[in-house]
Design a protein around this motif. Structure first.
Motif: not given
Length: 121
Positions: A39, A41-42, A45
């Motif tokens: 994703s 988001r990953e 991160r």
């Protein structure tokens, strides 16, 4: 995935876990320092944790966000543009991928070995 500090770092981004994992496994076996994100988001991160990819194999249709947007955000976060490889199941996106700054474009199902042929060594 195994960490190889002196080998090119590759980020594989695809919301289809099997596709991402199969690409990463082949690239890992070829000696790349490979990470996977399922994703946007990953992706954030991993970059926030210090991962600095030399190349990104990026699905264009990530469901929640366009791969084009993810590429722009990633480049901004890195402060540079890694080699960008578009991977998509949708035909007709090659011209847009080039306009958006992608270096290479592959239509799914793409052979991971073919994709590896355009990655930095």
């Amino acid at each position: 995935m195994t960490s190889f500090p002196n080998r090119p770092a590759i980020l594989v981004v695809d919301d289809l876990k099997d596709t991402a994992d199969s690409f990463a496994t082949v690239l890992d076996l070829l000696g790349y320092d490979t990470r996977v994100a399922y994703s946007p988001r990953e992706v954030g991160r991993l970059v926030g944790e210090g991962f600095q990819p030399d190349a990104v194999v990026l699905d264009i249709d990530l469901g929640v966000q366009s791969g084009f947007d993810v590429a722009r955000e990633l480049c901004a976060a890195l402060g540079r543009r890694p080699v960008l490889v578009a991977l998509t199941g949708h035909q007709g996106l090659e011209a847009r991928a080039k306009r958006e700054g992608f270096d290479h474009h592959f239509l799914k199902p793409a052979n991971p070995s073919d994709v590896a042929g355009v990655l930095p060594h």
